[in-house]
Scaffold this motif. Structure first.
Motif, PDB file in Angstrom:
ATOM      1  N   LYS A   4      -1.091   4.272 -10.567  1.00 36.76           N
ATOM      2  CA  LYS A   4      -1.930   4.153  -9.383  1.00 36.76           C
ATOM      3  C   LYS A   4      -1.063   4.476  -8.168  1.00 36.76           C
ATOM      4  CE  LYS A   4      -2.927   0.004  -8.038  1.00 36.76           C
ATOM      5  NZ  LYS A   4      -3.463  -1.356  -7.903  1.00 36.76           N
ATOM      6  N   GLU A   6      -0.683   4.382  -4.102  1.00 43.62           N
ATOM      7  CA  GLU A   6      -1.216   3.698  -2.934  1.00 43.62           C
ATOM      8  C   GLU A   6      -0.307   3.898  -1.741  1.00 43.62           C
ATOM      9  OE1 GLU A   6      -1.938  -0.458  -3.415  1.00 43.62           O
ATOM     10  OE2 GLU A   6      -3.441  -0.160  -4.972  1.00 43.62           O
ATOM     11  N   GLN A   7      -0.906   3.899  -0.566  1.00 43.67           N
ATOM     12  CA  GLN A   7      -0.113   3.917   0.657  1.00 43.67           C
ATOM     13  C   GLN A   7       0.442   2.515   0.867  1.00 43.67           C
ATOM     14  OE1 GLN A   7      -2.070   5.336   4.174  1.00 43.67           O
ATOM     15  NE2 GLN A   7      -0.202   5.286   5.361  1.00 43.67           N
ATOM     16  N   ASP A   9       2.216  -0.702   2.903  1.00 36.02           N
ATOM     17  CA  ASP A   9       2.057  -1.326   4.210  1.00 36.02           C
ATOM     18  C   ASP A   9       3.023  -2.503   4.327  1.00 36.02           C
ATOM     19  OD1 ASP A   9       0.887  -3.401   2.738  1.00 36.02           O
ATOM     20  OD2 ASP A   9      -1.145  -2.852   3.324  1.00 36.02           O
ATOM     21  N   ASN A  12       4.563  -4.629   1.456  1.00 36.22           N
ATOM     22  CA  ASN A  12       5.488  -3.995   0.518  1.00 36.22           C
ATOM     23  C   ASN A  12       6.937  -4.013   0.985  1.00 36.22           C
ATOM     24  OD1 ASN A  12       2.756  -2.078   0.450  1.00 36.22           O
ATOM     25  ND2 ASN A  12       3.498  -2.768  -1.535  1.00 36.22           N
ATOM     26  N   TRP A  58       4.217   6.125   0.353  1.00 38.48           N
ATOM     27  CA  TRP A  58       3.316   5.943  -0.769  1.00 38.48           C
ATOM     28  C   TRP A  58       4.136   5.485  -1.963  1.00 38.48           C
ATOM     29  CZ3 TRP A  58       2.388   9.136   3.158  1.00 38.48           C
ATOM     30  CH2 TRP A  58       1.090   9.199   3.653  1.00 38.48           C
ATOM     31  N   TYR A  61       2.435   2.901  -8.696  1.00 41.63           N
ATOM     32  CA  TYR A  61       2.445   1.666  -9.460  1.00 41.63           C
ATOM     33  C   TYR A  61       2.226   1.997 -10.927  1.00 41.63           C
ATOM     34  CZ  TYR A  61       2.178  -1.058  -5.191  1.00 41.63           C
ATOM     35  OH  TYR A  61       2.449  -1.606  -3.971  1.00 41.63           O
TER      36      TYR A  61
END
Length: 66
Positions: A4, A6-7, A9, A12, A58, A61
């Motif tokens: 997966k 993801e961006q 933010d 993280n 990005w 995962y």
């Protein structure tokens, strides 16, 4: 295996530091003898003050791990 993307933010920040530290280690810029406390603080502060403003990251995962 499922991936997966993801961006990243603010939530993280710990993962960002972990990955940066691994990169510093791989490049030979830190070692077991290096006190990384200041580097960790400065890296996290930079990340938190720039993420989603002029820093866009990005992550991929795999099994819920970045």
């Amino acid at each position: 295996m499922k991936y997966k993307i993801e961006q990243l933010d603010e939530k993280n920040v710990a993962d960002f530091w972990r990955l940066r530290k691994e990169l510093f280690w791989e490049l030979g810029e830190v070692s077991n003898e290096t006190d990384t406390a200041k580097l960790k603080t400065e890296t996290e502060q930079y990340y938190l003050s720039h993420i989603k403003k002029d820093l866009f990251c990005w992550g991929i995962y795999q099994e819920e791990k970045l």
